[in-house]
Design a protein around this motif. Structure first.
Motif, PDB file in Angstrom:
ATOM      1  N   ILE A 197      -1.267  21.027 -76.101  1.00 13.81           N
ATOM      2  CA  ILE A 197      -0.788  19.660 -76.319  1.00 13.81           C
ATOM      3  C   ILE A 197      -1.925  18.690 -76.023  1.00 13.81           C
ATOM      4  CG2 ILE A 197       0.972  17.960 -75.711  1.00 13.81           C
ATOM      5  CD1 ILE A 197       2.662  20.251 -74.623  1.00 13.81           C
ATOM      6  N   VAL A 198      -2.221  17.837 -76.985  1.00 18.88           N
ATOM      7  CA  VAL A 198      -3.352  16.917 -76.873  1.00 18.88           C
ATOM      8  C   VAL A 198      -2.879  15.487 -77.076  1.00 18.88           C
ATOM      9  CG1 VAL A 198      -5.576  16.235 -77.852  1.00 18.88           C
ATOM     10  CG2 VAL A 198      -5.003  18.660 -77.634  1.00 18.88           C
ATOM     11  N   LEU A 199      -3.398  14.584 -76.272  1.00 19.91           N
ATOM     12  CA  LEU A 199      -3.126  13.156 -76.419  1.00 19.91           C
ATOM     13  C   LEU A 199      -4.315  12.468 -77.073  1.00 19.91           C
ATOM     14  CD1 LEU A 199      -1.464  10.566 -75.848  1.00 19.91           C
ATOM     15  CD2 LEU A 199      -2.676  10.416 -73.656  1.00 19.91           C
ATOM     16  N   ASP A 200      -4.036  11.746 -78.163  1.00 16.75           N
ATOM     17  CA  ASP A 200      -5.022  10.873 -78.794  1.00 16.75           C
ATOM     18  C   ASP A 200      -4.716   9.450 -78.329  1.00 16.75           C
ATOM     19  OD1 ASP A 200      -6.841   9.600 -80.529  1.00 16.75           O
ATOM     20  OD2 ASP A 200      -5.317   9.471 -82.110  1.00 16.75           O
ATOM     21  N   VAL A 201      -5.603   8.888 -77.523  1.00 12.31           N
ATOM     22  CA  VAL A 201      -5.387   7.548 -76.965  1.00 12.31           C
ATOM     23  C   VAL A 201      -5.962   6.502 -77.922  1.00 12.31           C
ATOM     24  CG1 VAL A 201      -5.767   6.033 -74.998  1.00 12.31           C
ATOM     25  CG2 VAL A 201      -5.622   8.512 -74.646  1.00 12.31           C
ATOM     26  N   GLY A 202      -5.131   5.535 -78.304  1.00 13.08           N
ATOM     27  CA  GLY A 202      -5.587   4.508 -79.235  1.00 13.08           C
ATOM     28  C   GLY A 202      -5.579   5.040 -80.653  1.00 13.08           C
ATOM     29  N   SER A 203      -4.397   5.182 -81.233  1.00 14.92           N
ATOM     30  CA  SER A 203      -4.265   5.873 -82.526  1.00 14.92           C
ATOM     31  C   SER A 203      -4.982   5.169 -83.666  1.00 14.92           C
ATOM     32  CB  SER A 203      -2.784   6.020 -82.882  1.00 14.92           C
ATOM     33  OG  SER A 203      -2.188   4.749 -83.072  1.00 14.92           O
ATOM     34  N   GLU A 241       0.309  14.148 -79.337  1.00 17.53           N
ATOM     35  CA  GLU A 241       0.908  12.861 -78.969  1.00 17.53           C
ATOM     36  C   GLU A 241      -0.171  11.803 -79.180  1.00 17.53           C
ATOM     37  OE1 GLU A 241       3.901  11.998 -77.863  1.00 17.53           O
ATOM     38  OE2 GLU A 241       4.835  13.921 -77.342  1.00 17.53           O
ATOM     39  N   THR A 242       0.233  10.628 -79.635  1.00 19.56           N
ATOM     40  CA  THR A 242      -0.728   9.546 -79.769  1.00 19.56           C
ATOM     41  C   THR A 242      -0.062   8.225 -79.420  1.00 19.56           C
ATOM     42  OG1 THR A 242      -2.372   8.489 -81.242  1.00 19.56           O
ATOM     43  CG2 THR A 242      -0.312   9.217 -82.258  1.00 19.56           C
ATOM     44  N   HIS A 277       3.607  12.956 -82.598  1.00 20.87           N
ATOM     45  CA  HIS A 277       4.563  11.945 -82.146  1.00 20.87           C
ATOM     46  C   HIS A 277       3.769  10.738 -81.675  1.00 20.87           C
ATOM     47  CE1 HIS A 277       7.207   9.956 -79.084  1.00 20.87           C
ATOM     48  NE2 HIS A 277       7.973   9.966 -80.161  1.00 20.87           N
ATOM     49  N   ILE A 278       4.135   9.557 -82.174  1.00 22.32           N
ATOM     50  CA  ILE A 278       3.433   8.327 -81.798  1.00 22.32           C
ATOM     51  C   ILE A 278       4.398   7.343 -81.159  1.00 22.32           C
ATOM     52  CG2 ILE A 278       3.736   7.340 -84.126  1.00 22.32           C
ATOM     53  CD1 ILE A 278       1.038   5.850 -83.632  1.00 22.32           C
ATOM     54  N   GLY A 314      -5.347  18.596 -73.261  1.00 26.69           N
ATOM     55  CA  GLY A 314      -6.545  17.857 -73.649  1.00 26.69           C
ATOM     56  C   GLY A 314      -6.233  16.403 -73.952  1.00 26.69           C
ATOM     57  N   ILE A 315      -7.246  15.557 -73.777  1.00 28.99           N
ATOM     58  CA  ILE A 315      -7.130  14.130 -74.089  1.00 28.99           C
ATOM     59  C   ILE A 315      -8.387  13.702 -74.827  1.00 28.99           C
ATOM     60  CG2 ILE A 315      -6.991  11.781 -73.152  1.00 28.99           C
ATOM     61  CD1 ILE A 315      -5.609  12.956 -70.687  1.00 28.99           C
TER      62      ILE A 315
END
Length: 201
Positions: free
Chosen positions: A37-43, A60-61, A86-87, A104-105
């Motif tokens: 599971i990875v977060l994209d910060v600032g889509s 996730e973003t 998912h945003i 991860g981020i």
């Protein structure tokens, strides 16, 4: 005519520097992480989140801009990626995720927009699993700060030591830090970006 930052999302996605940065983020992430599971910060326009999903990461973003969130939701639906991405609208200094949640981020060109960047980094640390990977990019060299940075909403540019100090908390272990893009990114900024931005500011 003055356009707000982010008013032409398709333009940023097509830019060569944007594409290079995201390719670098993705290749670096894949070096350390093959799944999870990875977060994209600032889509932004959603291009990073889409690439993460296409590389088999559950994604996730978040973005603080409601127009960006609306735009990316539409793209996710058109690409039938609702089960992979998912945003939601959120501020990086107060993220709606449990502690130790992400494998991860990635945060490409985000921290320079945040007034309290230390609090933002603490929040990234909170939601990252032990042993997880966090990859960030920021604009380099405060001496190069100019009207384009100001228009883009940048609070600062960073020196290498400033970025190291920012992440020198708790158990964050710095694997690697490097400067990329010189001299071509600077030439792009000066010749292309300034020419375009002067027309719209």
């Amino acid at each position: 005519l003055k356009r707000d930052w982010g008013s032409n999302l398709e333009l940023w996605e097509k830019g060569p520097l944007h594409r290079y940065r995201e390719a670098k983020l993705l290749s670096t992430l894949r070096r350390y992480l093959k799944k999870g599971i990875v977060l994209d910060v600032g889509s932004g326009c959603g291009s990073m989140a889409i690439e993460l999903a296409r590389n088999n990461f559950i994604t996730e973003t978040v973005d603080i801009n409601k127009d960006c969130v609306k735009y990316v939701k539409k793209r996710i639906s058109q690409l039938a990626l609702e089960d992979r991405i998912h945003i939601q609208q959120a501020n990086v200094t107060f993220l709606p995720f449990p502690s130790c949640y992400f494998d991860g981020i990635v945060a490409g060109e985000v921290l320079e927009h945040i007034e309290d960047d230390f609090r933002a980094v603490r929040e990234l640390y909170r939601i990252l699993k032990p042993g997880g990977i966090c990859i960030v990019t920021v604009p380099h060299n405060p001496k190069l700060y100019d009207f384009v940075d100001s228009w883009a909403g940048h609070k600062r540019r960073y020196t290498k030591n400033e970025l190291l100090d920012l992440f020198n908390i708790d158990d964050f272990e710095i694997e690697k830090i490097f400067v990329y893009g010189f001299p071509f990114a600077r030439l792009y900024h000066i010749v292309l970006a300034r020419f375009y931005y002067k027309k719209i500011i």
